[in-house]
Enzyme design. Structure first.
Site, mmCIF file in Angstrom:
data_model
loop_
_atom_site.group_PDB
_atom_site.id
_atom_site.type_symbol
_atom_site.label_atom_id
_atom_site.label_comp_id
_atom_site.label_asym_id
_atom_site.label_seq_id
_atom_site.Cartn_x
_atom_site.Cartn_y
_atom_site.Cartn_z
ATOM 1 N N THR A 151 0.868 -1.183 0.000
ATOM 2 C CA THR A 151 0.000 0.000 0.000
ATOM 3 C C THR A 151 0.905 1.233 0.000
ATOM 4 O OG1 THR A 151 -0.255 -0.236 2.403
ATOM 5 C CG2 THR A 151 -2.042 -1.059 1.013
ATOM 6 N N LYS A 177 4.208 -6.793 3.938
ATOM 7 C CA LYS A 177 3.855 -5.423 3.572
ATOM 8 C C LYS A 177 3.470 -4.691 4.848
ATOM 9 C CE LYS A 177 0.499 -3.486 3.114
ATOM 10 N NZ LYS A 177 -0.208 -2.493 4.001
ATOM 11 N N THR A 188 2.354 -8.377 11.727
ATOM 12 C CA THR A 188 2.354 -7.023 11.184
ATOM 13 C C THR A 188 1.207 -6.923 10.206
ATOM 14 O OG1 THR A 188 3.705 -5.308 10.233
ATOM 15 C CG2 THR A 188 3.975 -7.499 9.310
ATOM 16 N N GLU A 274 6.349 4.633 7.357
ATOM 17 C CA GLU A 274 5.876 5.852 6.692
ATOM 18 C C GLU A 274 6.657 7.065 7.178
ATOM 19 O OE1 GLU A 274 1.271 4.554 5.750
ATOM 20 O OE2 GLU A 274 1.690 5.777 7.505
ATOM 21 N N ASN A 397 -0.287 10.346 5.912
ATOM 22 C CA ASN A 397 -1.558 9.961 6.532
ATOM 23 C C ASN A 397 -2.627 11.027 6.394
ATOM 24 O OD1 ASN A 397 -1.313 7.206 7.976
ATOM 25 N ND2 ASN A 397 0.660 8.211 8.289
#
Length: 402
Positions: A151, A177, A188, A274, A397
């Protein structure tokens, strides 16, 4: 903005598993976003899943069907979470379509999803993607499958290992992922490991649990446990020998062979966090229990004040002391030591006589370092991996659904 994330490199096909990937268009376009894994007869499948009360529809269905599964279908872009009865029906319909397409029983198919929460699956895209992925399935399909399940990941993450178990060579390949909404309570976001080791159904479940405890349950990006977390272990038995049935020498050997693989996947997940600019190991030693050590480590790793100091490279060691102190109120500060790599920052709860701000800043300017806490309360120790909190994390985000 990954932190020293290695490339995937060569991935070992696992005898008894073929993988296919396709551009289904579930949410993304012009990129792989759906994968299937097809297993030969005699394979066993075990797994651990999120404990989030809002667990996604595919988690509910997959959890019911562990054991002798023959196929997995994974889509990215849509989590199929918080979708109620329709979401469950869509997850089961997804399995039914793959079962019909591949000749398996519907109960032999496990679904997995990742992406935006609260939206319904595009079932036409799912069916078309499954058809294309099955047509593309091949033993060396691990790299494409790792790309299809991404993603916000900046790169695919997969690793292979091999070793000796009970006198036989055993091979394994795994992929993961995950970049955000990660503080696993079992695994995860999504991780899949295939091995040609021979295992019983009970042993493969124990293996998934034990491997998760050594790896995925020791990482955190932002402290949020996903609705879709799943870690699945598939054993095809093609390496031969009697199936490993539980605790014993062969099980321990297999656990030792596979542990470096899952630890590497866990570390790569943090490196690809991220907006991450730092990869930080938090080591807590001399705790009264492993649980106490983990509580201290996670409190440090989840503190926004600590994480922003990590991003800034600011050796504001008072923030570490704050986090340590609030994690276990019964701690005695006058026996606690704090280190940044080999630089002792605090001794007995006070700034160390040898510490200089320049030395602390030098460590925290690095893109990788260790925060080590010595509690002086016992013999337990634990390690957690985490990242910093950057402007880029907020941007990713804030714009996630746009």
């Amino acid at each position: 903005m990954a932190v020293n994330l290695p490339p995937m490199g060569d991935l070992t096909p696992i005898d008894g598993i073929v993988l296919g990937a396709a551009e289904a268009g579930v949410r993304y376009h012009d990129r792989l976003d759906l994968a299937v894994l097809l297993l030969e007869p005699g394979s066993v499948v075990g797994g651990v899943f999120t404990r989030n009360a809002f667990c996604a529809a595919p988690v509910v269905v997959a959890r019911e069907r562990l054991g002798g599964a023959r196929a997995l279908v994974v889509n990215s872009g849509n989590a199929n979470a918080a979708t109620g009865a329709r979401g469950l029906a869509d997850a089961r319909a997804t399995c039914a379509h793959l079962a019909a397409r591949s000749g398996f029983g519907e109960q032999e198919v496990l679904p997995f999803s990742t992406g935006v929460i609260g939206e319904f699956l595009d079932m036409d895209a799912m069916r078309g993607g499954i058809d294309a992925a099955v047509a593309n399935a091949r033993p060396d399909g691990w790299a494409d499958a790792a790309r299809a399940i991404m993603t916000t990941d900046t790169a695919p993450k997969a690793v292979s290992v091999q070793g000796r178990v009970d006198g036989r060579t055993v091979r394994a390949t795994g992929m993961v992922k995950g970049s955000g909404m990660i503080r696993p309570d079992m695994a995860t976001m999504l991780a899949f490991l295939g091995t040609d080791a021979a295992l019983t159904a009970s042993a493969v479940n124990n293996l998934a649990r034990d491997l998760a405890e050594r790896s995925f349950n020791r990482l955190t990006i932002d402290g949020d446990t996903s609705t879709n977390d799943a870690f699945v272990v598939m054993g095809t038995g093609r390496a031969g020998g009697d199936p490993i049935s539980g605790a014993g020498k062969a099980y321990d050997e297999l656990l030792d062979v596979l542990t470096p693989l899952v630890v590497e996947l866990a570390e790569r997940t943090v490196r690809d966090g991220e907006g991450a600019t730092k990869f930080v190991t938090i080591r807590v030693e001399q705790g009264a229990s492993p649980a106490e050590c983990l509580k201290v480590a996670y409190t440090i790793a989840h503190s926004p004040l600590v994480k922003t100091a990590l991003f800034a490279g600011d050796p504001n060691w008072g923030r570490f002391c704050m986090a340590i102190g609030r994690s276990v109120p019964s701690l005695e500060p006058d026996v606690v030591d704090l280190y940044l790599d080999d630089v002792q920052v605090a001794s007995g709860g006070l700034v160390a006589d040898t510490y200089t701000e320049a030395a602390g800043a030098d460590v925290m300017a690095r893109d990788e370092f260790t925060v080590r806490v010595v509690l002086g309360r016992g013999t337990a120790s634990e390690t957690v991996w985490t990242s910093d909190l950057s402007y880029e994390y907020v941007r990713i985000n804030a714009e996630y659904r746009s």
